[in-house]
Design a protein around this motif. Structure first.
Motif, short mmCIF file in Angstrom:
data_model
loop_
_atom_site.label_atom_id
_atom_site.label_comp_id
_atom_site.label_asym_id
_atom_site.label_seq_id
_atom_site.Cartn_x
_atom_site.Cartn_y
_atom_site.Cartn_z
N GLU A 1 0.88 -1.19 -0.02
CA GLU A 1 -0.04 0.07 0.10
C GLU A 1 0.98 1.26 0.06
O GLU A 1 0.72 2.23 -0.83
N THR B 1 -11.39 5.58 0.23
CA THR B 1 -11.44 5.74 1.70
C THR B 1 -10.03 6.22 2.09
O THR B 1 -8.90 5.90 1.67
N GLN C 1 -8.39 4.66 4.77
CA GLN C 1 -7.84 3.53 4.76
C GLN C 1 -7.13 3.01 3.49
O GLN C 1 -5.89 2.28 3.45
N CYS D 1 -3.84 4.81 3.05
CA CYS D 1 -3.06 4.72 4.50
C CYS D 1 -2.93 6.13 5.01
O CYS D 1 -1.68 6.54 5.51
N ASN E 1 -7.40 10.59 12.09
CA ASN E 1 -8.71 9.96 12.63
C ASN E 1 -9.55 11.21 12.73
O ASN E 1 -9.64 12.09 13.72
N TYR F 1 -5.86 12.66 0.07
CA TYR F 1 -7.01 12.65 0.50
C TYR F 1 -7.84 13.94 0.54
O TYR F 1 -8.98 14.03 0.25
N GLN G 1 -18.04 1.27 7.42
CA GLN G 1 -17.56 0.78 8.53
C GLN G 1 -18.62 0.08 9.60
O GLN G 1 -19.58 0.79 9.88
#
Length: 506
Positions: free
Chosen positions: A20, A264, A266, A269, A273, A336, A409
């Protein structure tokens, strides 16, 4: 055996994490100029810094001029040979010689450098093009707003130059001369106008340091004010001009980002949060800053928006990890933020900064570092594929076409600190997703049933048609009804009378 399986699973997780990271990681050396001068490079300059790019540009230009000059000399030799072997009249020979002289003069004219061509008198064609561009000016309200801002910037610039006394007067004259010349050179390409602006920045900075002996810290402030004054006036002419494909690139990037709405944190990486309120606020501020970049008119102000956005990203990562952020954490988070914000006219803003910003800001310092990372983020988004996100090609294609989206989620995986409203929201989203899947399944089954009924009806009709064709039905006319014996009938008159009973007396 169990220990070996555990180690294998851990190694596999590390390999997956490494794969990743491989899709997003950019070595810091890749951000620098590929010529090794130590300054930051730029994809728009093919990996060179501003200084090295101009050197390469001038080399390529001189090479082209040399090739043109060699072509002119070859044409001259051919003309001389043709003249020597020609048996035509003197008038024809003088005409040929005049054409040769015209070609030779044109080739010499092409050797003029960009700066000299910039300070030459304007042509009628340039004036006509300038009139056309003036005719395509924005609405009066926008013009009034731009005029107010231009007047304000001009007053601030004059007040600033008063602190420089005699050098300030010379700087103002140089800026006015540059603006007047630019207004008469609208026919130049955007690359040539950019080259003229970069030359002007360099000449003024050298004069401030050598002729006027201005301290380095005051030189930087003066160059910022000069850039603000010049580009505020030139903004509507040089930002996303019609002669370029900047608008086409803007639409392509915007469409690409919209197609990647399903990505996303995730997958990238991203060590952020967003459930932490402070982190969520930092993310919102970063998105606001990167969107606000389009509202600025000065390249330095646009760079300031990128810098503020990047600092908010670093703060968000620091709060999440409780430690300073690294470059490997910053770039995925910046990608992101760009995907989530989808800034307007992103490529036009990047090109505008690249062409008309003071080159010293892009070559060194935090502004140059953050701007180079933004260019890398946009380049990554344009080339993003399944391998970069550690996805299979099938899943990537399904996500891109909108057939499905990554699974939300699960509510059970939330930490105890998450409010009930967020948990209920994700439960409702999961329920809606399930209902959507059931509805799609029912619709597909209904369509299949409808198709089966149509096929069955067509099949029965075909069978009946085949039987009718094989055994045709012949309908005969009805026979006439038999007449009664005692009915009135002409034909019955020929019959003998009926037997009558006889009575015998015994």
């Amino acid at each position: 055996m169990f220990l070996s399986l555990t180690l294998f699973s851990l190694n596999r997780k590390k390999m997956n994490l490494k794969s990743e990271r491989r899709g997003i990681h950019v070595d810091q050396s890749e951000l620098l100029c590929k010529k090794g001068c130590g300054y930051y490079g730029n994809p728009a300059w093919q990996g060179f810094c501003s200084k090295c790019w101009r050197e390469e540009y001038h080399k390529a230009r001189q090479k082209q001029i040399q090739e043109d000059w060699e072509l002119a000399e070859r044409l001259q030799r051919e003309e001389e040979e043709a003249y020597a072997s020609s048996q035509s009249t003197q008038g024809a020979q003088s005409l040929t010689f005049s054409k040769f002289e015209e070609k030779k003069t044109n080739e010499k004219t092409r050797k003029v450098t960009t700066v000299k061509k910039f300070f030459t008198a304007s042509s009628r064609t340039g004036a006509k093009k300038a009139e056309i561009q003036e005719a395509k000016a924005p609405s009066p309200s926008i013009n009034r707003q731009a005029s107010i801002e231009t007047d304000r910037v001009s007053k601030e610039f004059i007040e600033f130059l008063k602190t420089y006394h005699k050098p300030g007067q010379d700087i103002y004259k140089q800026c006015k001369l540059f603006l007047d010349t630019m207004n008469h050179k609208r026919d130049l390409s955007i690359e040539e106008q950019s080259e003229c602006a970069q030359d002007f920045y360099q000449n003024v900075a050298e004069k401030l340091q050598t002729r006027w002996k201005v301290p380095p810290e005051k030189v930087e402030k003066a160059m910022d004010q000069i850039e603000k004054y010049i580009m505020t006036r030139q903004y509507k002419y040089v930002f996303c001009p019609e002669t370029t494909d900047d608008e086409k690139k803007d639409l392509a990037v915007q469409k690409r980002i919209r197609a990647l709405h399903w990505v996303t944190p995730q997958m990238l990486c991203v060590p952020v949060n967003e459930e932490i309120p402070e982190v969520s606020d930092m993310v919102v501020k970063a998105i606001t800053d990167i969107i606000e970049m389009d509202s600025k008119r000065v390249p330095r102000d646009k760079l300031a928006c990128i810098t503020k956005c990047s600092k908010h990203i670093f703060n968000a990562i620091k709060i999440t990890k409780n430690e300073p952020a690294s470059a490997d954490d910053f770039l995925p988070t910046l990608i992101y933020i760009v995907l989530k914000g989808n800034p307007p006219r992103l490529q036009s803003n990047i090109q505008y900064i690249t062409r008309f910003c003071n080159p010293s800001r892009l070559m060194t310092g935090e502004d140059g570092y953050y701007f180079t990372n933004l260019c890398c983020a946009v380049a990554f988004i344009e080339k993003l594929d399944a391998q970069s996100l550690n996805l299979s090609q099938e899943d990537f294609d399904r996500f891109m076409t909108g057939q499905t989206s990554p699974k939300k989620q699960e509510s059970d995986s939330f930490s105890p600190d998450v409010c009930l409203g967020v948990k209920q929201m994700y439960k409702n989203l999961d329920l809606l997703s399930q209902l959507n899947e059931r509805q799609e399944r029912i619709v597909n089954e209904a369509k299949k049933l409808e198709k089966d009924l149509i096929d069955w009806t067509d099949g029965i009709a075909k069978e009946v048609q085949d039987i009718v064709e094989k055994y045709p039905l012949e309908i005969k006319p009805k026979n006439q009804a038999l007449a009664a014996i005692d009915s009135e009938n002409v034909e019955n008159d020929k019959l003998p009378p009926p037997l009558q009973p006889q009575v015998y007396a015994g």
